[in-house]
Structures are given as structure tokens and as C-alpha cells.
Design a protein around this motif. Structure first.
Motif: not given
Length: 543
Positions: A162-177
Motif C-alpha cells: 500500500v505504501l509503495a503504491l501511494a508513494l509512486h502514485s504521488v508522482g502522477m497525481l501530484g503533477k496532474l493536480f
């Protein structure tokens, strides 16, 4: 990307080429610098792909022999069987909940990072640079790399996944947000500021209402992506249905492995269809819009909150563990410094070059297979509805199978090495690029095609004279983005023996050589960042 996310987040827009100047041929772009750049780029890409394929020993005889080996392996996998359906169903449910919970955590981390990273809301350019750097790092380091390190820090189980998914997803969601915030209209924010409210209220009332639709679309799409990722986290002990698949393959119980693959296929395909339906339900305007939309969104919010609670309970994760695990994660991260780039010697650089060759070869295979399939999967180009349906089905099925699972199958069929990784990634690219090509071609203006038909042009003439000239610049851009994605993915294929630096990384973590692992992660980050910047620059020149 602006607040309106019409294309899937994280993908390159395949918009048609600009209209030619008046007086020119309406069906062919003018022969200008852009067209010459496309030719040079295409020629250079072909040469690079051929050189990379030669370097890893990938040629036509190898592909033919590999196809026969895969066919033999698939023959040993049928009929599929599920010896313990209840356990598989439980693991499948855990996989879905991991994907959802990881995306929720990523969203909570991405929102403040996005406000700090956006030029229009950051308190200082230096803060924006730091925030953008964090987002880029999370995107550049593959999720499975995070999972390997987190499993070492926290032990086997779903929490590291779960933590690995969360941290990597920040790379996409943070940019799009952040991109959505920068694209927001300044008018409402200025109006809120004029009544004398503080900065927080200014952002909440003047910016957030504008960007919520884009954020919702990005969130739903990221859940879809994370489900694909979470099915393979079990390969490194991070929970989910991937553990059962790895166990079946390791024991050479191929019919059981095929049964699990079919479950994964249904799971991911179902999630993709559900995500499309959710985005349409939440974001499509209605008439009258206000009352029904508000009810639907409140219901969706309530359902998401309930699912969040179910996720914590079912996965047996204490919410406090998310905070208490931080010191353990930091301790493992600290052991990777200073990164060691010397212990492995030439083997490290050879593996890195092999990773690049795998990514280039896979992109060549992907483009070669995806272009004709994507054209046939476009409703306005397919010569018959049955052809359209078959092509769309192939694209959907391939998209539903994670590349790492394809790599496992090809390793089992043709043996260890980069050839298995390149072919697996190349076939996996069909689902990514084939869908982009099909969707983009369907959105092209119909005028040029109708003009060709009006003068007696057949299907082939319409395709060559009206469709491809409009779509080609966007296809090139998406091909460059595919190269970026494939090189990032190829860094982890070595975990299952499919070549590249992944094997060295996995062995470094397994043997507790964390500084060596840190050096490999640093190299992966630098390579992916450089490829991302280069492909972004080239796409900008073609836009």
C-alpha cells in the motif's frame, strides 16, 4: 494539463495536426521543418530500435522460436484450474482494496504538494522547485522498487505494498493536480481575495471548486493503474494475488497459474470498465444538472468513505501504523546513503545499458504492432464492425495483463534474459499505445476523410491520405511517451529474470547491500528523468 481531463491522465494528447495554410492541400500537411523533423525522428528511432535489438540478441529467428515456446507453454496451461477459489477470491479482494487505499493515501499527499508545486499558488519559486523535485522522484522510481525496499523495512504483508503504491502514485497525481491548479481561472480567486479572507480560504473557495473535476478523474484513473500494479506486488512479498501466481509458477503448476491469470484479467478489465463508468457518472453534465449531480456526488463520496473504512478493516492495517512505519522506512532509506556505484563494477553499467536496450526494443515492437491494431480499433476506420470489436477486445485484454506477468510467462517459455523482457514489454505496449491510437483516430475531424471518399477514394486511400497525415504527429508523441514508460518498466523486469538492472537491485536488497541498492535506484532515477525530459522536449518541438 488543464482542469479538464478528456484524455487519460498521464498520457500524451493525440490531437490532430494544425490545419495547413490557406491554399495548400487540405489533406496533406505542408512540407516544412516539422515534417522533416518527423522523418528524421522516425528514421533515428528505427535505427536505435534495431541496434538495441541486435545488442540483446533479439532477431526474427529468435522471435519465431520464442513464439513456438510460448505456444507450448500455453498448451501446458490449459485447461485452467482454480484449486482454492475462496483463497483466490480473498486475495483478489485484497488486491482491489490495496489499489484503492494506496490511491487515497497518494491523494492526501499530493494535494498539499500540488499547491506548493503550482506556480500560481506556491509561496516561493524555491518551494515550487523542491515540491516538483519530490513529485518527479516519486514518478521516476518504479513502484516495485519502492515495494522491495519497504518489504525489507516492514516485513511481508500488504502494508509495504500500500505504501509503495501511494508513494509512486504521488508522482502522477501530484503533477496532474498541480497542472490543474495552474490552469484554473484566476477570476474566482481574485473575487474571494477581494472580500478579505485569508490565504487558505482563498484557495479553498477560489481554486478547489474549479479543479475538483480534474482531480476526481485523475483519482479514478489512478485506481485503475494501481490495480494493475498491485496484482504483481506479491512477487516481492507485498501482498495481493501476485503471491499466489508466483507460487503457482514457481511450483510449475501451470494450469493453476492460468486460472489465476484469468482471474486477474477479469479483475483488471472489470475495473477499467467501472472506472470509465464512474468518470462519466461523476463528470458528465446533466439537465437539470444541479440536484441530481449533487446527489450523485454525495453518494459517490459516501461510498468512497465506506470503502476506505472497509479497506483498513479487511487489510488489517492500523491507521496509526501509517505514521509509526515512517521511522522504519527512513531507517532503510538512510542505509542506502551514500549510494555505492563501484562495488558491482562494469556489471552495473552493462545491466543499465541492457535496460535501455530492452526499453528501446520493446518500444519498437510496440509501435510496429500497435499502429495497425489501433487503426482497426477505431470505429471510423475499421472496415467492418466485427473487425472493430475484435481489435478493441485484443487491446482491452492486453491492457488487463501487467507487463511483469507477461515477463514471467516469457521467461518460463524462452528462458532467462533480456529477450523475454523485451518481448513481454513490446506485447504489453499494444494495450497502451493501441488504445491511444484508436481513441485519437476516432476524434479526428471527419472532413478530410469525406473529401477523399467523395472523389472515389477507397478504404486504403482514406487511411493513407486523410487519417494518417492528421494523426501521425500525435502518434509520434505518444510513441515517445511509450519509450519513457517502457524504460521505466524495464528497470524492474530483472526481478523475474527478464534482464536489466532489476535483478541486481533485488539481489542487493536481499543480501542487505543497501548502499549498492541506493546506487542502482539513483541510476534508475537519473536515467528515467533524462529520458522523460528528452521525450518531453521532442514532443514540445512537434506540438
Amino acid at each position: 494539463m488543464t482542469a479538464s481531463l478528456q484524455a487519460p491522465p498521464g498520457t500524451t494528447s493525440l490531437a490532430p495536426a494544425p490545419a495547413p495554410p490557406s491554399g495548400g492541400d487540405p489533406l496533406r500537411p505542408p512540407s516544412d521543418g516539422r515534417r522533416r523533423a518527423l522523418r528524421w525522428l522516425a528514421g533515428g528511432a528505427v535505427l536505435l530500435a534495431l541496434a538495441a535489438s541486435s545488442a540483446i540478441g533479439l532477431d526474427l529467428p529468435t522471435l519465431v522460436a520464442g513464439g513456438e515456446d510460448v505456444a507450448n507453454l500455453l498448451g501446458r496451461m490449459v485447461p485452467p484450474e482454480l484449486s482454492d477459489p475462496a483463497r483466490i477470491a480473498t486475495l483478489a479482494l485484497d488486491t482491489v482494496l490495496m489499489a484503492f487505499l494506496g490511491t487515497v493515501l497518494a491523494t492526501l499527499l499530493s494535494v498539499p504538494l500540488a499547491f506548493l508545486a503550482a506556480r500560481t499558488t506556491t509561496p516561493h519559486p524555491a518551494v515550487a522547485a523542491v515540491a516538483r523535485g519530490i513529485i518527479t522522484f516519486c514518478r521516476a522510481v518504479p513502484d516495485l522498487v519502492f515495494a522491495v525496499l519497504f518489504v525489507r523495512a516492514l516485513g511481508l504483508g500488504v502494508l509495504p505494498g500500500v505504501l509503495a503504491l501511494a508513494l509512486h502514485s504521488v508522482g502522477m497525481l501530484g503533477k496532474l493536480f498541480a497542472d490543474a491548479i495552474e490552469g484554473a481561472d484566476e477570476g474566482p480567486r481574485e473575487a474571494v481575495r477581494a472580500v478579505g479572507v485569508g490565504r487558505v480560504r482563498e484557495l479553498l473557495n477560489g481554486v478547489v471548486p474549479q479543479v475538483v473535476p480534474a482531480w476526481v478523474s485523475a483519482f479514478v484513473y489512478r485506481v485503475d493503474i494501481n490495480l494493475r500494479t498491485s496484482v504483481v506486488l506479491g512477487f516481492v512479498g507485498a501482498g495481493g494475488i501476485g503471491f499466489a501466481l508466483q507460487d503457482a509458477l514457481r511450483g510449475l503448476v501451470y494450469p493453476k497459474a492460468m486460472g489465476i491469470v484469468l482471474v486477474i484479467l477479469v479483475l483488471v478489465a472489470g475495473m477499467e470498465l467501472l472506472s470509465v463508468a464512474i468518470r462519466r457518472t461523476l463528470l458528465a453534465p446533466r439537465n437539470p444538472p444541479y440536484g441530481r449531480d449533487r446527489a450523485v456526488r454525495w453518494a459517490a463520496g459516501g461510498a468512497a468513505a465506506a470503502l476506505l473504512v472497509v479497506s483498513f478493516v479487511r487489510l488489517d492495517i492500523d491507521p496509526l501504523a501509517l505514521a509509526t512505519s515512517v521511522p522504519d522506512l527512513l531507517a532503510v532509506a538512510g542505509r542506502t546513503f551514500p549510494p555505492d556505484l563501484t562495488t558491482l563494477g562494469p556489471a552495473l553499467w552493462a545491466a543499465l545499458l541492457q535496460t535501455l536496450a530492452i526499453g528501446l526494443s520493446a518500444t519498437g515492437i510496440g509501435v510496429l504492432l500497435s499502429l495497425p491494431l489501433g487503426l482497426l480499433a477505431a470505429r471510423n476506420v475499421a472496415p467492418h464492425p466485427l473487425v472493430y470489436g475484435a481489435a478493441r477486445t485484443v487491446v482491452l485484454v492486453v491492457r488487463a495483463i501487467p507487463e511483469l506477468i507477461l515477463a514471467v510467462v516469457f521467461v518460463a517459455a524462452v528462458g532467462l534474459g533480456p529477450v523475454a523482457g523485451a518481448v513481454a514489454l513490446g506485447i504489453g505496449s499494444i494495450g497502451f499505445l493501441g488504445k491511444l491510437v484508436a481513441d485519437a483516430v476516432e476524434e479526428l475531424p471527419a472532413g478530410p476523410a469525406e473529401a477523399v471518399r467523395s472523389v472515389g477514394g477507397g478504404w486504403w486511400k482514406v487511411l493513407c491520405s486523410a487519417v494518417l497525415p492528421q494523426a501521425m504527429p500525435g502518434i509520434v508523441g505518444s510513441g515517445l511517451y511509450l519509450l519513457d514508460v517502457n524504460i521505466r518498466t524495464s528497470t524492474i523486469l530483472g526481478i523475474v529474470g527478464a534482464g536489466g538492472v532489476g535483478f541486481l537491485l533485488f539481489e542487493a536488497v536481499r543480501t542487505l547491500h543497501f548502499q549498492v541498492a541506493g546506487g542502482i535506484v539513483l541510476l534508475v532515477f537519473v536515467v528515467v528523468l533524462l529520458i522523460e525530459r528528452l521525450s518531453g522536449w521532442i514532443r514540445a518541438q512537434l506540438s
